[in-house]
Write an enzyme that holds these catalytic residues in place. Structure first.
Site, PDB file in Angstrom:
ATOM      1  CG  ASP A 163      -2.060   0.982   1.120  1.00  0.00           C
ATOM      2  OD1 ASP A 163      -2.371   1.403  -0.004  1.00  0.00           O
ATOM      3  OD2 ASP A 163      -2.623   1.363   2.163  1.00  0.00           O
ATOM      4  CB  CYS A 220     -24.367 -12.442  -0.511  1.00  0.00           C
ATOM      5  SG  CYS A 220     -24.104 -11.506   1.015  1.00  0.00           S
ATOM      6  CB  CYS A 223     -20.629  -5.639   1.349  1.00  0.00           C
ATOM      7  SG  CYS A 223     -20.685  -6.121  -0.405  1.00  0.00           S
TER       8      CYS A 223
END
Length: 395
Positions: A163, A220, A223
Site C-alpha cells: 500500500d 449476497c 456489503c
C-alpha cells in the site's frame, strides 16, 4: 535484468511458503506482470472521479497496472496476505463490533477501524516482506555457490510494496489466488474472509503463477446494503468520495455536510461492509502481537480523545497508521462524531452538557482553532452555517 535460473522453481516456491509462514504471512501467490485487462476498469474509475482527492491514484497513469514499468525488469510478482484480527478477538466479534456501532457501551464512544487499533501495518508488512526477500536472495546465492542455477550471483533483484506505491494490490492478489474480489472491491478468501493485509515483492525471477480462485459471493449483497453512505454503487463499483474510510483518512478538508450524519461515531476508517460479510465468520486471528489493540484505541470516549493535545496525539499514535492523518484531521473527525452523538438521542443529560461545552470551545469565534475545526464544531452544535460551509452570524 531477468534472472535465468535453472533451479527447481516448484521446490523454491514451497520453501518460500515455509519462510512466509515463519514471518507471519498466511498465504502467498505468484502472478506475472500482465494486468492489461484491468486497465479499462481503472480508467473508468478515474474518469468518474471516484478517487476524490487521492491525486496519487491518477498521477502515474496506467503504470499502476503495469508492474514492469513501475520496476523495470520485473517479470513476476509474489503476493502475500497477513491476517490482522487481534489475537484476543472473541467469538462473535462481528456482532460485538456491530453492537459497538449501533448501541455502544458508552454513548460517546469513538469507533476506530479494527485494522488501525494496533501497529501500523505498513511497517509490519514492509519489514517482513523485506526479510522474506532477503531469505530468497540468500537461498539463490547459496544455490549459485553450489553450482545450481544462475552464475550471476548478484543478478537477483526485487522491490517490496505494501500500500505504498502505484500497485493494483487487490487485483494482483485475486489473480494470484489469494482470494476473489468481493462486491465491496476487497479481496475475500474462503478460509479467512477479508480481514487481512496485502503486500507484494516485485521480482526479476520468473516463477510459475498460482491459479486464481472462483468468486463465491453469489446473490449476497449484504456489503452493498450495509454501507452507511451508500459508497458501493454496485458490485465492484466503489465511489471513494462517499466512503467513510476515505472521508476520515484521505479527505483533507471539510467533510460534505450531507455525509456527516451518516458517519455516526466512526472517527478513523469503517468496517461495516466487512462486519456483515458472511465469509468473515472464517476470519483468522493474527499470530503477531503487532495488531493487538493499543490502549485508548477501542472503547475510549470521544471527549477523552478530543482532549489529546498534539503532543499526546503524537505519543499515542507513534508507530500507528492513525498518525498519518495528523492532529487537526483527527479532531475534525471527532467533532463530527460528537455532533452525531449529541443528536442521536442516547446521551444522558450530564453527557449532553459536557459534549456541548466541548463543542462550544471549538465553535467560539475567539477560539484558537482553525476555520476547519470551528466550522465542524458549529455544525455539530447545529448552529447556522452559510452555504459554503463558513460560519455565519455571531456566536
Amino acid at each position: 535484468m531477468q534472472v535465468n535460473s535453472h533451479i527447481d522453481k516448484g521446490q523454491f516456491i514451497s520453501q518460500v511458503r515455509v519462510w512466509a509462514r515463519e514471518l507471519g504471512f498466511s498465504q502467498i501467490g505468484v502472478h506475472n506482470v500482465d494486468l492489461s485487462s484491468a486497465e479499462p476498469g481503472l480508467r473508468d474509475w478515474l474518469s468518474h472521479g471516484f478517487h476524490g482527492e487521492m491525486a496519487y491514484m491518477a498521477a502515474h497513469g496506467m503504470k499502476r497496472a503495469r508492474p514492469a514499468e513501475l520496476v523495470p525488469g520485473t517479470v513476476s510478482v509474489l503476493t502475500a496476505r497477513m491476517d490482522y484480527l487481534p489475537r484476543n478477538t472473541p467469538e462473535g466479534w462481528q456482532s460485538a463490533e456491530l453492537a459497538r456501532l449501533q448501541n455502544p457501551a458508552s454513548p460517546g464512544e469513538g469507533v476506530i477501524s479494527i485494522y488501525a487499533r494496533g501497529r501500523d501495518y505498513h511497517k509490519v508488512l514492509r519489514s517482513r516482506l523485506q526479510k522474506l526477500a532477503e531469505r530468497m536472495e540468500q537461498h539463490l546465492r547459496e544455490l549459485s555457490v553450489a553450482g545450481v542455477g544462475s552464475d550471476e550471483r548478484d543478478a537477483f533483484e526485487y522491490r517490496v510494496f505494501t500500500d505504498s506505491a502505484p500497485v493494483l494490490e487487490a487485483e494482483l492478489a485475486a489473480r494470484s489466488g489469494l482470494g476473489w474480489r468481493g462486491k465491496h472491491t476487497l479481496v475475500l478468501n474462503r478460509d479467512a474472509g477479508s480481514m487481512f493485509f496485502l503486500g507484494e515483492i516485485f521480482l526479476n525471477l520468473e516463477l510459475p503463477p498460482t491459479e486464481p480462485v472462483s468468486p463465491h459471493c453469489g446473490s449476497c449483497d449484504a456489503c452493498i446494503t450495509a454501507c452507511p453512505t451508500q459508497a458501493i454503487l454496485g458490485p465492484g463499483r466503489l465511489d471513494a468520495r462517499r466512503c467513510i474510510s476515505y472521508l476520515t483518512i484521505e479527505h483533507p478538508g471539510s467533510i460534505p455536510q450531507e455525509l456527516r450524519p451518516l458517519m455516526g461515531q466512526r472517527i478513523y476508517g469503517c468496517d461495516d461492509c466487512q462486519l456483515v460479510c458472511p465469509w468473515n465468520k472464517y476470519a483468522q486471528r493474527s499470530t503477531l502481537p503487532d495488531f493487538d489493540a493499543r490502549e485508548g484505541m477501542a472503547g475510549s470516549g470521544l471527549l477523552t480523545l478530543l482532549a489529546w493535545d498534539e503532543a499526546e496525539f503524537l505519543r499515542r499514535t507513534e508507530g500507528s497508521a492513525i498518525r498519518r492523518i495528523g492532529h487537526e484531521r483527527w479532531r475534525r473527525n471527532i467533532l463530527v462524531a460528537l455532533g452525531n452523538a449529541l443528536h442521536g438521542g442516547k446521551l444522558g443529560v450530564a453527557d449532553s452538557v459536557a459534549v456541548r461545552a466541548a463543542l462550544q470551545r471549538y465553535a467560539d469565534p475567539e477560539a484558537n482553532v482553525s476555520d476547519l475545526l470551528r466550522e465542524h464544531a458549529r455544525w455539530a452544535l447545529a448552529l447556522p452555517v452559510s452555504d459554503d460551509g463558513r460560519e455565519s452570524g455571531v456566536f
